[in-house]
Scaffold this active site. Structure first.
Site, PDB file in Angstrom:
ATOM      1  CG  ASP A 185     -49.864  79.488-102.815  1.00 26.81           C
ATOM      2  OD1 ASP A 185     -49.247  80.096-102.167  1.00 26.81           O
ATOM      3  OD2 ASP A 185     -50.325  78.529-101.912  1.00 26.81           O
ATOM      4  CG  ASP A 244     -46.742  83.694-100.109  1.00 30.59           C
ATOM      5  OD1 ASP A 244     -48.207  84.091 -99.714  1.00 30.59           O
ATOM      6  OD2 ASP A 244     -46.277  82.732 -99.870  1.00 30.59           O
ATOM      7  CD  GLU A 245     -52.777  81.884-100.433  1.00 32.55           C
ATOM      8  OE1 GLU A 245     -53.820  80.748-100.662  1.00 32.55           O
ATOM      9  OE2 GLU A 245     -52.171  81.734 -99.302  1.00 32.55           O
TER      10      GLU A 245
END
Length: 316
Positions: free
Chosen positions: A12, A106-107
């Protein structure tokens, strides 16, 4: 022969949008940065860690965020830029496994169960990924390692910011039982209040409740809650996922109160969604409308069509 234990890494990026802005503009480093919509009606999409001690959080109304942190630098969302950097980040992930499940720009979950022979243990893989993202892209990523997705995500949340936490199988109870029930997936404000009334403030408290009682209270989700309280999650990392929904929304600088104006906006949104459906070559059958008032109260309504469609007028 004992079955191989799955090893999942949850990665993350830390304050991704704001971190990209600070990296692209070195003058912003060390300053509170808020990325989001307009000052009047917008919401916070992301904020730097320098803004968080003031109480600023994602999804907060921008007006409130600026009351809490008036010295913050407010920047618009540059989604094309974030997607570009995201592709670079995911290219680093792909150096270590092809079993990657993106959750957002983003993860992601990475299944590294069979990668030990090439790259070493999961902790070494996660450490190398974090190092390469920092060296090559100038960004921080937190990592959680565990036998399943649920625990891996909890681990990365606990590792933030810019940390790494591994939960070994023999450490699951020591990590999980002291956590508040709010840390479990799906436990929102209302369900947490209900659990608190039953005397369940921690996962250890929740584990004492029989499965039948949880199902009686929460329906099918009660069974899932029973499993999560024991650290159980059988879901595999899904490498290829089809989009489950397509949408279009718009935030207005001033309230719209005229019915004809609202209808024009609704038609434009319906046509935009229809165009996206056609570009993806898919049809929609469930239509959801979301309406948000000036005080951020939000209403949703849903209808299921008799026949799936990609026609804007039908959606409208």
């Amino acid at each position: 022969m004992q079955p191989m234990i799955n090893t999942i890494i949850h990665l993350d990026m830390d304050a991704f949008y704001a971190s990209v802005e600070q990296r692209d503009n070195p003058e912003l480093k060390g300053r509170p940065v808020i990325v989001g919509g307009g000052l009047e009606r917008g919401v916070v999409s992301a904020c730097s860690y320098e803004a968080r001690p003031f109480g600023v959080r994602s999804a907060m109304p921008m007006r409130r965020a600026l009351r809490l942190c008036p010295q913050a630098v407010v920047l618009p969302v540059r989604m094309n830029r974030y997607r570009e950097v995201s592709r670079q980040v995911f290219a680093i992930f792909a150096r270590y496994t092809d079993r990657i499940e993106p959750l957002s720009v983003d993860e992601a979950f990475l299944d590294v169960s069979g990668c030990g022979g090439l790259f070493g243990p999961a902790a070494a893989i996660a450490a190398r990924i974090r190092q390469e993202v920092r060296q090559e892209l100038g960004l921080a990523v937190s990592a959680g390692i565990a036998p399943n997705k649920f625990l891996a995500k909890l681990a990365s949340e606990s590792a933030k910011p810019d940390g790494l936490l591994e939960i070994l199988p023999q450490e699951i109870d020591a990590f999980l039982l002291p956590l508040p029930v709010e840390r479990l997936w799906g436990v929102g404000e209302k369900s947490a209040q209900q659990l608190h009334r039953l005397g369940c403030c921690t996962v250890a408290d929740l584990r004492r409740l029989p499965q039948a009682q949880l199902v009686r209270l929460f329906g099918a989700w009660g069974e899932r809650l029973y499993q999560l309280a024991r650290g159980e999650d059988a879901r595999a990392v899904e490498v290829e996922q089809e989009a489950k929904s397509l949408g279009a929304e718009e935030t207005f600088a001033a309230d719209l109160t005229d019915c004809s104006a609202l209808q024009r906006v609704l038609l434009a949104r319906a046509e935009k969604v229809a165009g996206r459906l056609r570009r993806h070559g898919v049809l929609a059958r469930v239509v959801t409308l979301k309406l948000r008032y000036g005080d951020f109260e939000t209403l949703t309504r849903r209808v299921t069509l008799d026949e799936p469609t990609s026609n804007g007028l039908v959606l409208y």
